[in-house]
Design a protein around this motif. Structure first.
Motif, PDB file in Angstrom:
ATOM      1  N   LEU A  40       2.151  80.223  34.568  1.00 10.32           N
ATOM      2  CA  LEU A  40       2.678  79.227  35.494  1.00 10.32           C
ATOM      3  C   LEU A  40       1.828  79.218  36.758  1.00 10.32           C
ATOM      4  CD1 LEU A  40       6.543  79.860  35.246  1.00 10.32           C
ATOM      5  CD2 LEU A  40       5.257  77.979  34.221  1.00 10.32           C
ATOM      6  N   ARG A  41       1.640  78.039  37.321  1.00  7.74           N
ATOM      7  CA  ARG A  41       0.829  77.916  38.533  1.00  7.74           C
ATOM      8  C   ARG A  41       1.596  78.324  39.786  1.00  7.74           C
ATOM      9  NH1 ARG A  41      -0.148  73.419  35.355  1.00  7.74           N
ATOM     10  NH2 ARG A  41      -2.322  73.062  34.734  1.00  7.74           N
ATOM     11  N   HIS A  42       2.927  78.321  39.711  1.00  2.63           N
ATOM     12  CA  HIS A  42       3.755  78.560  40.895  1.00  2.63           C
ATOM     13  C   HIS A  42       4.928  79.462  40.533  1.00  2.63           C
ATOM     14  CE1 HIS A  42       1.533  75.201  42.738  1.00  2.63           C
ATOM     15  NE2 HIS A  42       1.749  74.550  41.613  1.00  2.63           N
ATOM     16  N   ASP A  43       5.668  79.894  41.551  1.00  9.49           N
ATOM     17  CA  ASP A  43       6.875  80.696  41.319  1.00  9.49           C
ATOM     18  C   ASP A  43       8.134  79.972  41.782  1.00  9.49           C
ATOM     19  OD1 ASP A  43       6.631  80.840  44.064  1.00  9.49           O
ATOM     20  OD2 ASP A  43       6.643  83.024  44.179  1.00  9.49           O
ATOM     21  N   LEU A  44       7.998  78.664  42.056  1.00 10.92           N
ATOM     22  CA  LEU A  44       9.124  77.864  42.534  1.00 10.92           C
ATOM     23  C   LEU A  44       8.940  76.421  42.077  1.00 10.92           C
ATOM     24  CD1 LEU A  44      11.533  77.081  44.389  1.00 10.92           C
ATOM     25  CD2 LEU A  44       9.918  77.052  46.301  1.00 10.92           C
ATOM     26  N   TYR A  45       9.994  75.869  41.450  1.00  7.79           N
ATOM     27  CA  TYR A  45       9.902  74.515  40.909  1.00  7.79           C
ATOM     28  C   TYR A  45      11.206  73.753  41.148  1.00  7.79           C
ATOM     29  CZ  TYR A  45       5.893  76.259  38.223  1.00  7.79           C
ATOM     30  OH  TYR A  45       4.682  76.814  37.845  1.00  7.79           O
ATOM     31  N   HIS A  46      11.079  72.491  41.540  1.00  6.67           N
ATOM     32  CA  HIS A  46      12.219  71.590  41.499  1.00  6.67           C
ATOM     33  C   HIS A  46      12.367  71.061  40.070  1.00  6.67           C
ATOM     34  CE1 HIS A  46      12.049  70.427  46.035  1.00  6.67           C
ATOM     35  NE2 HIS A  46      12.943  71.381  45.822  1.00  6.67           N
ATOM     36  N   VAL A  47      13.576  71.068  39.558  1.00  6.30           N
ATOM     37  CA  VAL A  47      13.896  70.417  38.287  1.00  6.30           C
ATOM     38  C   VAL A  47      14.644  69.153  38.686  1.00  6.30           C
ATOM     39  CG1 VAL A  47      15.075  70.640  36.079  1.00  6.30           C
ATOM     40  CG2 VAL A  47      14.011  72.641  37.128  1.00  6.30           C
ATOM     41  N   SER A  48      13.892  68.094  38.883  1.00  6.57           N
ATOM     42  CA  SER A  48      14.435  66.939  39.596  1.00  6.57           C
ATOM     43  C   SER A  48      13.861  65.637  39.066  1.00  6.57           C
ATOM     44  CB  SER A  48      14.106  67.073  41.091  1.00  6.57           C
ATOM     45  OG  SER A  48      12.703  67.123  41.283  1.00  6.57           O
ATOM     46  N   ALA A  49      14.456  64.543  39.529  1.00  9.86           N
ATOM     47  CA  ALA A  49      13.986  63.213  39.142  1.00  9.86           C
ATOM     48  C   ALA A  49      12.667  62.876  39.828  1.00  9.86           C
ATOM     49  CB  ALA A  49      15.046  62.171  39.489  1.00  9.86           C
ATOM     50  N   GLY A  50      12.491  63.338  41.056  1.00 12.64           N
ATOM     51  CA  GLY A  50      11.271  63.038  41.788  1.00 12.64           C
ATOM     52  C   GLY A  50      11.163  61.553  42.114  1.00 12.64           C
ATOM     53  N   GLU A  51      10.038  61.178  42.671  1.00 10.93           N
ATOM     54  CA  GLU A  51       9.862  59.784  43.087  1.00 10.93           C
ATOM     55  C   GLU A  51       9.860  58.823  41.900  1.00 10.93           C
ATOM     56  OE1 GLU A  51       7.587  59.430  47.181  1.00 10.93           O
ATOM     57  OE2 GLU A  51       6.301  60.369  45.666  1.00 10.93           O
ATOM     58  N   GLY A  52       9.416  59.312  40.729  1.00 12.52           N
ATOM     59  CA  GLY A  52       9.308  58.424  39.575  1.00 12.52           C
ATOM     60  C   GLY A  52      10.624  58.045  38.936  1.00 12.52           C
ATOM     61  N   SER A  53      11.633  58.916  38.987  1.00 12.89           N
ATOM     62  CA  SER A  53      12.875  58.671  38.242  1.00 12.89           C
ATOM     63  C   SER A  53      14.124  58.585  39.112  1.00 12.89           C
ATOM     64  CB  SER A  53      13.067  59.757  37.179  1.00 12.89           C
ATOM     65  OG  SER A  53      12.035  59.732  36.222  1.00 12.89           O
ATOM     66  N   ALA A  54      14.005  58.804  40.416  1.00 11.34           N
ATOM     67  CA  ALA A  54      15.173  58.637  41.290  1.00 11.34           C
ATOM     68  C   ALA A  54      15.563  57.161  41.342  1.00 11.34           C
ATOM     69  CB  ALA A  54      14.862  59.148  42.687  1.00 11.34           C
ATOM     70  N   ARG A  55      16.849  56.911  41.560  1.00 13.37           N
ATOM     71  CA  ARG A  55      17.341  55.535  41.617  1.00 13.37           C
ATOM     72  C   ARG A  55      18.250  55.361  42.827  1.00 13.37           C
ATOM     73  NH1 ARG A  55      13.682  55.056  38.859  1.00 13.37           N
ATOM     74  NH2 ARG A  55      13.479  54.098  36.790  1.00 13.37           N
ATOM     75  N   THR A  56      18.325  54.125  43.310  1.00 14.01           N
ATOM     76  CA  THR A  56      19.212  53.834  44.440  1.00 14.01           C
ATOM     77  C   THR A  56      20.664  53.762  43.960  1.00 14.01           C
ATOM     78  OG1 THR A  56      19.086  51.441  44.169  1.00 14.01           O
ATOM     79  CG2 THR A  56      17.405  52.477  45.568  1.00 14.01           C
ATOM     80  N   ILE A  57      21.566  53.893  44.919  1.00 12.41           N
ATOM     81  CA  ILE A  57      22.984  53.746  44.589  1.00 12.41           C
ATOM     82  C   ILE A  57      23.255  52.328  44.085  1.00 12.41           C
ATOM     83  CG2 ILE A  57      25.308  53.724  45.597  1.00 12.41           C
ATOM     84  CD1 ILE A  57      24.365  56.059  47.368  1.00 12.41           C
ATOM     85  N   PRO A  61      14.356  61.118  32.220  1.00 11.59           N
ATOM     86  CA  PRO A  61      14.806  59.727  32.191  1.00 11.59           C
ATOM     87  C   PRO A  61      15.642  59.437  33.432  1.00 11.59           C
ATOM     88  CG  PRO A  61      16.183  61.068  30.759  1.00 11.59           C
ATOM     89  CD  PRO A  61      15.083  61.963  31.252  1.00 11.59           C
ATOM     90  N   PRO A  62      15.532  58.252  34.002  1.00 13.74           N
ATOM     91  CA  PRO A  62      16.401  57.915  35.143  1.00 13.74           C
ATOM     92  C   PRO A  62      17.854  57.848  34.697  1.00 13.74           C
ATOM     93  CG  PRO A  62      15.049  56.037  34.517  1.00 13.74           C
ATOM     94  CD  PRO A  62      14.588  57.172  33.684  1.00 13.74           C
ATOM     95  N   VAL A  63      18.756  58.148  35.615  1.00 17.50           N
ATOM     96  CA  VAL A  63      20.180  58.174  35.294  1.00 17.50           C
ATOM     97  C   VAL A  63      20.655  56.825  34.783  1.00 17.50           C
ATOM     98  CG1 VAL A  63      20.859  57.670  37.687  1.00 17.50           C
ATOM     99  CG2 VAL A  63      22.454  58.853  36.163  1.00 17.50           C
ATOM    100  N   THR A  64      20.038  55.737  35.226  1.00 23.05           N
ATOM    101  CA  THR A  64      20.459  54.409  34.783  1.00 23.05           C
ATOM    102  C   THR A  64      20.214  54.190  33.290  1.00 23.05           C
ATOM    103  OG1 THR A  64      18.313  53.641  35.613  1.00 23.05           O
ATOM    104  CG2 THR A  64      20.224  53.277  37.018  1.00 23.05           C
ATOM    105  N   ASP A  65      19.337  54.983  32.679  1.00 26.24           N
ATOM    106  CA  ASP A  65      19.039  54.838  31.252  1.00 26.24           C
ATOM    107  C   ASP A  65      20.154  55.362  30.361  1.00 26.24           C
ATOM    108  OD1 ASP A  65      16.631  53.779  32.006  1.00 26.24           O
ATOM    109  OD2 ASP A  65      15.380  55.253  30.960  1.00 26.24           O
ATOM    110  N   TYR A  66      20.952  56.307  30.856  1.00 30.39           N
ATOM    111  CA  TYR A  66      21.953  56.912  29.962  1.00 30.39           C
ATOM    112  C   TYR A  66      23.378  56.818  30.524  1.00 30.39           C
ATOM    113  CZ  TYR A  66      21.565  61.079  32.987  1.00 30.39           C
ATOM    114  OH  TYR A  66      21.562  61.951  34.055  1.00 30.39           O
ATOM    115  N   LEU A  67      23.577  55.995  31.552  1.00 27.53           N
ATOM    116  CA  LEU A  67      24.923  55.829  32.098  1.00 27.53           C
ATOM    117  C   LEU A  67      25.885  55.239  31.068  1.00 27.53           C
ATOM    118  CD1 LEU A  67      24.626  54.612  35.795  1.00 27.53           C
ATOM    119  CD2 LEU A  67      25.618  56.725  34.947  1.00 27.53           C
ATOM    120  N   GLY A  68      25.370  54.402  30.163  1.00 33.12           N
ATOM    121  CA  GLY A  68      26.228  53.783  29.169  1.00 33.12           C
ATOM    122  C   GLY A  68      26.937  54.804  28.299  1.00 33.12           C
ATOM    123  N   VAL A  69      26.212  55.822  27.856  1.00 30.60           N
ATOM    124  CA  VAL A  69      26.845  56.840  27.008  1.00 30.60           C
ATOM    125  C   VAL A  69      27.804  57.689  27.827  1.00 30.60           C
ATOM    126  CG1 VAL A  69      24.996  58.570  27.231  1.00 30.60           C
ATOM    127  CG2 VAL A  69      26.424  58.558  25.200  1.00 30.60           C
TER     128      VAL A  69
END
Length: 368
Positions: A246-263, A341-349
């Motif tokens: 691993l390159r680092h010892d700390l990681y965000h497990v997150s949506a990040g700029e690519g997958s975050a969505r507005t309310i 995947p963005p949350v909007t992709d799986y809200l239906g299920v």
């Protein structure tokens, strides 16, 4: 290989165990479970695996030999187990993940974590200790894109006691166990499962439902939420446990700029899944003072539910949402983990799997 997983009867830890079983690691697992006997512990794990729809062919690879009866709040229950000295990998997802002021938050999330580190540090074959923290331990004083940093907010700048306990656990792990092969993983907001929706847990999804029913919230429609599904989170934690370098010892497990969505985007997707019109301009941006006035009517509309608890939940989650944080995930993506995947992709299920569950019942996941 001997893989110790804590929190395997919960949401994130359960998703980790479910995936490890599907990947054929059943015989290699050690699962720390609060139980009186190994038989009771195995039954609890199997019940959790049923929520994740783990096939019997995989679930039956678990036996009582995979169970370590232990309680993070009582380290004496597991510290002397000789199997701890043969552990090669740890995914420590066990915690009290409550947004109430649970009396054992520090005992479990801080002292229990340090005791677990002490127990496995004696293993001469330990290769990786993945500690599952929370991205929100950064506190309430930042803005925009939040970088991965070991500098965490102190208690007076934490939104809730839970995030303060996770921040303190990280600080003390690094300070008191400098030789531990430690990797910190900080998930952002974990909601639902891409295939199972809310079957494994309704955690936090009830907040989306409640805001839409209320038609108002303490932040704007254009504020963003960094949300990931639990199966993505589990896959990322497994990657961080087993990647050889691993390159680092700390990681965000997150949506990040690519997958975050507005309310706005989340509410519109929720409306489509429910077959109703999105709120749009009917949405009201309210202040905290309005919450106590509006929630009794909401509780009556839902037919069941504690209006005081609903008001408390809206204030707590509104404080999170109003921060408008996005957690930088470029480190994780740089290790080869696919984007979430963005949350909007799986809200239906999530909607389909919540039809017979009340908001109040789903809230129980987060207010223990």
């Amino acid at each position: 290989m001997r893989i110790l997983v804590t929190g395997g009867t919960g949401f994130v830890g359960g998703a980790v165990v479910a995936q490890l079983l599907k990947d054929g690691f059943g015989p290699s697992l050690l699962l720390l479970v609060r139980a009186r006997t190994s038989g009771d512990g195995l039954a609890r794990v199997c019940a959790a695996m049923d929520r994740f729809r783990v096939a019997p062919v995989h679930r039956l690879t678990l036996t009582e030999a995979n169970i370590v009866c232990g309680d993070l709040a009582q380290p004496v229950t597991f510290e002397d187990d000789p199997r701890m000295r043969r552990v090669t990998h740890v995914i420590h997802a066990g915690a009290i993940a409550s947004f109430s002021a649970h009396p054992q938050l520090d005992a479990v999330n801080v002292s229990g974590t340090l005791a677990l580190a002490r127990a496995v540090a004696a293993s001469p074959v330990l290769e990786r200790f993945v500690h599952v923290g929370t991205a929100m331990a950064c506190g309430d004083s930042l803005s925009g894109l939040v970088p991965e940093s070991h500098e965490l907010a102190l208690a007076d700048h934490q939104v809730v006691a839970y995030t303060a306990s996770k921040a303190e656990a990280e600080r003390r792990l690094r300070r008191e166990w400098p030789g531990l092969p430690l990797v910190i993983a900080r998930p952002s907001i974990v909601v639902g499962h891409t295939r199972l929706g809310c079957e494994p847990s309704g955690s936090i999804f009830w907040m989306f439902r409640m805001v839409q029913l209320l038609g108002a919230f303490t932040c704007s429609l254009d504020d963003r939420l960094d949300v990931v599904p639990v199966d993505f989170c589990a896959d990322a934690l497994i990657d961080l446990a087993f990647l050889p370098r691993l390159r680092h010892d700390l990681y965000h497990v997150s949506a990040g700029e690519g997958s975050a969505r507005t309310i706005r985007e989340i509410e519109a997707a929720l409306a489509r899944a429910r077959g109703v019109a999105p709120l749009g301009e009917r949405f009201r941006h309210i202040g905290e003072a309005d919450i106590d006035r509006l929630t009794p009517a909401l509780a009556r509309e839902l037919g069941r539910g504690n209006s005081r608890l609903m008001a408390k939940a809206l204030r707590r989650y509104g404080a999170f949402a109003a921060l408008d944080y996005i957690f930088d995930n470029r480190r994780l993506l740089g290790e080869g983990t696919p984007p979430p995947p963005p949350v909007t992709d799986y809200l239906g299920v999530c909607v389909r799997t919540s039809e017979s569950t009340s908001v109040a019942e789903q809230m129980a996941w987060d207010f223990k």
